[in-house]
Design a protein around this motif. Structure first.
Motif, short mmCIF file in Angstrom:
data_model
loop_
_atom_site.label_atom_id
_atom_site.label_comp_id
_atom_site.label_asym_id
_atom_site.label_seq_id
_atom_site.Cartn_x
_atom_site.Cartn_y
_atom_site.Cartn_z
N GLN A 78 6.14 5.36 -10.85
CA GLN A 78 5.45 4.09 -11.04
C GLN A 78 5.31 3.38 -9.69
O GLN A 78 6.26 3.31 -8.91
CB GLN A 78 6.24 3.19 -12.00
CG GLN A 78 6.49 3.82 -13.36
CD GLN A 78 7.06 2.80 -14.34
OE1 GLN A 78 6.38 2.35 -15.23
NE2 GLN A 78 8.32 2.43 -14.15
N PHE A 79 4.10 2.85 -9.45
CA PHE A 79 3.80 2.20 -8.18
C PHE A 79 3.11 0.87 -8.44
O PHE A 79 2.16 0.80 -9.23
CB PHE A 79 2.88 3.09 -7.34
CG PHE A 79 3.54 4.36 -6.88
CD1 PHE A 79 4.07 4.49 -5.61
CD2 PHE A 79 3.66 5.44 -7.76
CE1 PHE A 79 4.68 5.65 -5.20
CE2 PHE A 79 4.28 6.62 -7.36
CZ PHE A 79 4.80 6.72 -6.07
N LEU A 80 3.59 -0.17 -7.77
CA LEU A 80 2.97 -1.48 -7.80
C LEU A 80 2.49 -1.78 -6.39
O LEU A 80 3.29 -2.10 -5.51
CB LEU A 80 3.97 -2.53 -8.28
CG LEU A 80 3.50 -3.99 -8.33
CD1 LEU A 80 2.26 -4.14 -9.19
CD2 LEU A 80 4.63 -4.90 -8.82
N ASP A 81 1.20 -1.62 -6.16
CA ASP A 81 0.60 -1.69 -4.82
C ASP A 81 -0.04 -3.06 -4.64
O ASP A 81 -1.14 -3.32 -5.13
CB ASP A 81 -0.42 -0.56 -4.67
CG ASP A 81 -0.91 -0.39 -3.24
OD1 ASP A 81 -0.84 -1.37 -2.46
OD2 ASP A 81 -1.37 0.71 -2.89
N GLU A 102 1.32 12.39 -14.03
CA GLU A 102 1.64 11.34 -15.01
C GLU A 102 1.95 9.99 -14.34
O GLU A 102 2.27 9.02 -15.04
CB GLU A 102 2.84 11.78 -15.86
CG GLU A 102 4.18 11.82 -15.13
CD GLU A 102 4.46 13.13 -14.39
OE1 GLU A 102 5.64 13.41 -14.12
OE2 GLU A 102 3.48 13.86 -14.09
N SER A 103 1.85 9.91 -13.04
CA SER A 103 2.19 8.67 -12.33
C SER A 103 1.31 7.51 -12.79
O SER A 103 0.12 7.68 -13.08
CB SER A 103 2.04 8.87 -10.82
OG SER A 103 2.96 9.83 -10.34
N ARG A 104 1.93 6.33 -12.81
CA ARG A 104 1.25 5.10 -13.22
C ARG A 104 1.18 4.17 -12.01
O ARG A 104 2.20 3.90 -11.38
CB ARG A 104 2.00 4.42 -14.37
CG ARG A 104 2.22 5.34 -15.55
CD ARG A 104 3.16 4.74 -16.58
NE ARG A 104 2.52 3.70 -17.37
CZ ARG A 104 1.79 3.91 -18.45
NH1 ARG A 104 1.57 5.17 -18.86
NH2 ARG A 104 1.24 2.93 -19.11
N ILE A 105 -0.02 3.69 -11.71
CA ILE A 105 -0.22 2.85 -10.53
C ILE A 105 -0.92 1.57 -10.93
O ILE A 105 -1.92 1.60 -11.67
CB ILE A 105 -1.07 3.59 -9.45
CG1 ILE A 105 -0.30 4.77 -8.87
CG2 ILE A 105 -1.45 2.63 -8.31
CD1 ILE A 105 -0.44 6.06 -9.63
N VAL A 106 -0.39 0.45 -10.48
CA VAL A 106 -1.06 -0.83 -10.65
C VAL A 106 -1.40 -1.36 -9.26
O VAL A 106 -0.52 -1.55 -8.41
CB VAL A 106 -0.18 -1.85 -11.39
CG1 VAL A 106 -0.83 -3.24 -11.37
CG2 VAL A 106 0.05 -1.41 -12.84
N TYR A 107 -2.68 -1.57 -9.02
CA TYR A 107 -3.16 -2.17 -7.78
C TYR A 107 -3.31 -3.67 -7.98
O TYR A 107 -3.76 -4.13 -9.04
CB TYR A 107 -4.51 -1.57 -7.39
CG TYR A 107 -4.46 -0.15 -6.91
CD1 TYR A 107 -3.93 0.17 -5.67
CD2 TYR A 107 -4.97 0.89 -7.70
CE1 TYR A 107 -3.90 1.48 -5.21
CE2 TYR A 107 -4.94 2.21 -7.25
CZ TYR A 107 -4.41 2.49 -6.00
OH TYR A 107 -4.38 3.79 -5.56
N VAL A 108 -2.97 -4.42 -6.94
CA VAL A 108 -3.09 -5.88 -6.99
C VAL A 108 -3.83 -6.36 -5.75
O VAL A 108 -3.45 -6.01 -4.62
CB VAL A 108 -1.70 -6.56 -7.03
CG1 VAL A 108 -1.86 -8.07 -7.14
CG2 VAL A 108 -0.86 -6.03 -8.16
N ASP A 109 -4.87 -7.15 -5.95
CA ASP A 109 -5.57 -7.79 -4.84
C ASP A 109 -6.38 -8.95 -5.41
O ASP A 109 -6.68 -8.95 -6.61
CB ASP A 109 -6.49 -6.80 -4.11
CG ASP A 109 -6.59 -7.09 -2.61
OD1 ASP A 109 -6.90 -8.25 -2.27
OD2 ASP A 109 -6.37 -6.18 -1.81
N ASN A 110 -6.68 -9.92 -4.59
CA ASN A 110 -7.57 -10.99 -5.07
C ASN A 110 -8.77 -11.13 -4.16
O ASN A 110 -9.43 -12.16 -4.12
CB ASN A 110 -6.81 -12.33 -5.16
CG ASN A 110 -6.61 -12.96 -3.80
OD1 ASN A 110 -6.39 -12.26 -2.82
ND2 ASN A 110 -6.69 -14.29 -3.73
#
Length: 269
Positions: A78-81, A102-110
């Protein structure tokens, strides 16, 4: 959770008349998602501080080595980028899902320009998940809450903060953001972080006039910090070898030249 399409109002936030960090950074690493104003400011900064292109490339290469280590040797899925930037080759989800589909990635940007390209980031493997959150790094609680819709915070998470805390100008607030996010993830989670420095031993003195020019001519404003201040972001965590070093040299092959950008990976006990 964003579906990857530009939200209503997104185009209104997109100002192509002022140089913007995501696009200038894209220009420095040889990308095409930038405008003439970004190229002009990018060239001016590079003229003042020629090593900036090396920093941009070194930061990107650090990301690749760090994600490969976290997914491969440490088995994190799991990755929170946070502070994604514009998609290029070998984004976090591509590296992680190449190792573990199966990796889960959440990207964050505004960043509105990043939002425009978010669909590229949302193409992952059939077995894994990639998601994109439109949120500001200053709002750590909202990031954690929305990331929890995709990530399981009872299992380890790799929190990626590459070149993002330098846009949080207040140092105490920057430290609080790290504390809040890392408090939400369990033991065995990791913090992967890079940050520009003005430390002379890494050749960082040139950052100061270059950043002054940047802050007068581009957006958002940016700051460099001392190695001592950057090291404090890892308080309560255990640094992996070789500790906090120039990001160009973290677990790199050979003996690459140092750049004035610290990089480190640390685990939450």
């Amino acid at each position: 959770m964003s579906d990857g399409h530009t939200p209503s109002g997104g185009s209104a936030r997109l100002n192509t008349g002022v140089a913007h960090n995501a696009r200038v950074w894209n220009y420095w690493i040889g990308g095409k998602d930038n405008y003439e104003v970004d190229q002009q400011v990018g060239e001016q900064v590079a003229g003042m501080f020629p090593i900036i292109r090396d920093i941009a490339r070194a930061d990107r290469e650090f990301l690749g080595r760090a994600v490969a280590h976290v997914a491969g040797e440490r088995g994190v899925r799991q990755f929170l980028d946070i502070g994604t930037g514009l998609p290029t080759a070998d984004n976090t989800h591509e590296i992680a899902q190449r190792i573990a589909p199966e990796s889960r990635i959440v990207y964050v940007d505004n960043d509105p320009i990043v939002l425009v390209h978010a669909r590229t980031l949302l193409t992952g493997t059939r077995d894994g998940v990639t998601a994109y959150i439109d949120a500001d790094v200053h709002d750590a609680d909202a990031i954690v809450e929305r990331a929890g819709e995709t990530l399981d915070f009872t299992e380890p998470v790799a929190v990626m903060m590459l070149g993002i805390l330098n846009f949080v100008l207040d140092y105490d607030r920057a430290r609080d953001i790290v504390r809040r996010v890392m408090a939400a993830v369990p033991s065995g989670s990791l913090l992967v972080l890079t940050h520009p420095t003005f430390d002379a031993e890494l050749g960082g003195e040139g950052q100061i006039p270059a950043m002054k020019f940047w802050n007068e001519n581009a957006t958002p404003p940016i700051t460099a910090r001392s190695g001592e201040d950057i090291a404090a972001f890892f308080e309560g965590l255990e640094l992996l070898e070789p500790g906090m070093v120039s990001c160009a040299q973290w677990r790199a092959d050979g003996s690459p030249a140092s750049v004035p950008q610290y990089g480190a990976v640390a685990v939450k006990p």
